[in-house]
Design a protein around this motif. Structure first.
Motif, PDB file in Angstrom:
ATOM      1  N   ASP A  53       0.815  -1.207   0.000  1.00 47.40           N
ATOM      2  CA  ASP A  53       0.000   0.000   0.000  1.00 47.40           C
ATOM      3  C   ASP A  53       0.854   1.265   0.000  1.00 47.40           C
ATOM      4  OD1 ASP A  53      -2.308  -1.460  -0.017  1.00 47.40           O
ATOM      5  OD2 ASP A  53      -2.533  -1.439   2.158  1.00 47.40           O
ATOM      6  N   TYR A  54       2.093   1.167   0.514  1.00 46.33           N
ATOM      7  CA  TYR A  54       2.954   2.335   0.630  1.00 46.33           C
ATOM      8  C   TYR A  54       3.561   2.655  -0.724  1.00 46.33           C
ATOM      9  CZ  TYR A  54       6.775   5.295   2.192  1.00 46.33           C
ATOM     10  OH  TYR A  54       7.636   6.334   2.372  1.00 46.33           O
ATOM     11  N   ASN A  55       3.330   3.852  -1.219  1.00 44.67           N
ATOM     12  CA  ASN A  55       3.827   4.233  -2.534  1.00 44.67           C
ATOM     13  C   ASN A  55       4.999   5.203  -2.457  1.00 44.67           C
ATOM     14  OD1 ASN A  55       1.947   2.683  -3.880  1.00 44.67           O
ATOM     15  ND2 ASN A  55       0.413   4.308  -3.829  1.00 44.67           N
ATOM     16  N   GLY A  56       5.504   5.489  -1.263  1.00 44.34           N
ATOM     17  CA  GLY A  56       6.595   6.438  -1.112  1.00 44.34           C
ATOM     18  C   GLY A  56       7.925   5.836  -1.504  1.00 44.34           C
ATOM     19  N   LYS A  57       8.952   6.667  -1.460  1.00 44.03           N
ATOM     20  CA  LYS A  57      10.296   6.245  -1.831  1.00 44.03           C
ATOM     21  C   LYS A  57      10.983   5.622  -0.620  1.00 44.03           C
ATOM     22  CE  LYS A  57      14.559   8.076  -3.693  1.00 44.03           C
ATOM     23  NZ  LYS A  57      15.323   9.280  -3.966  1.00 44.03           N
ATOM     24  N   ASN A  58      11.745   4.573  -0.859  1.00 44.11           N
ATOM     25  CA  ASN A  58      12.495   3.920   0.205  1.00 44.11           C
ATOM     26  C   ASN A  58      13.735   4.759   0.525  1.00 44.11           C
ATOM     27  OD1 ASN A  58      13.631   2.180   2.001  1.00 44.11           O
ATOM     28  ND2 ASN A  58      14.053   0.557   0.534  1.00 44.11           N
ATOM     29  N   LYS A  59      13.796   5.315   1.724  1.00 46.39           N
ATOM     30  CA  LYS A  59      14.888   6.209   2.105  1.00 46.39           C
ATOM     31  C   LYS A  59      16.018   5.497   2.838  1.00 46.39           C
ATOM     32  CE  LYS A  59      11.747  10.087   2.747  1.00 46.39           C
ATOM     33  NZ  LYS A  59      11.243  11.066   3.714  1.00 46.39           N
TER      34      LYS A  59
END
Length: 114
Positions: A53-59
Motif C-alpha cells: 500500500d505504501y507508494n513512497g520512496k524507500n529512504k
C-alpha cells in the motif's frame, strides 16, 4: 500420601495423586484441536505478485550512506541543522534546569527573615 498447597488455609493438605500432580488447578490439556474462530472474516487470497500500500520512496539506502560516512561528526548530528538545533535546545534546557534546581536548593537552605 500426597500433599497439595491449599490456597484457602495457606497450608499443606492431603490430596489425591491427580490433584497433587496438577497443582493450583493446572490441568492437562484435554484436547489438542484449536477452538473455533469467533468473528472470523473471510480472507481474500492475493495473486503471486506482492503489492504494498505504501507508494513512497524507500529512504533506507540514502540514510545508511549518511550515517555510515566516517567524517568525524557524532551520529546524533549527522543530518545537519535540524539535529544541531534539537541538540542545542536540549543542552540549553538541561543547563537551565540544573541552574534553576541549584538556585531553588540555595533558597530552600536559607532561613526566612521575620
Amino acid at each position: 500420601m500426597y500433599y497439595k498447597f491449599s490456597g484457602f488455609t495457606q497450608k499443606l493438605a492431603g490430596a489425591w495423586a491427580s490433584d497433587a500432580y496438577s497443582p493450583q488447578g493446572l490441568k492437562p490439556v484435554a484436547s489438542a484441536e484449536a477452538p473455533p474462530i469467533i468473528f472470523a472474516t473471510p480472507t481474500k487470497l492475493t495473486s503471486n505478485s506482492t503489492v504494498y500500500d505504501y507508494n513512497g520512496k524507500n529512504k533506507v539506502p540514502e540514510l545508511q550512506k549518511i550515517f555510515q560516512k566516517s567524517d568525524g561528526v557524532p551520529i546524533h548530528l549527522k543530518r545537519g541543522l535540524p539535529d544541531q538545533m534539537l541538540y542545542r535546545t536540549t543542552m540549553a534546557l538541561t543547563v537551565g534546569g540544573t541552574i534553576y534546581c541549584l538556585i531553588a536548593l540555595y533558597m530552600a537552605s536559607q532561613p526566612r527573615n521575620k
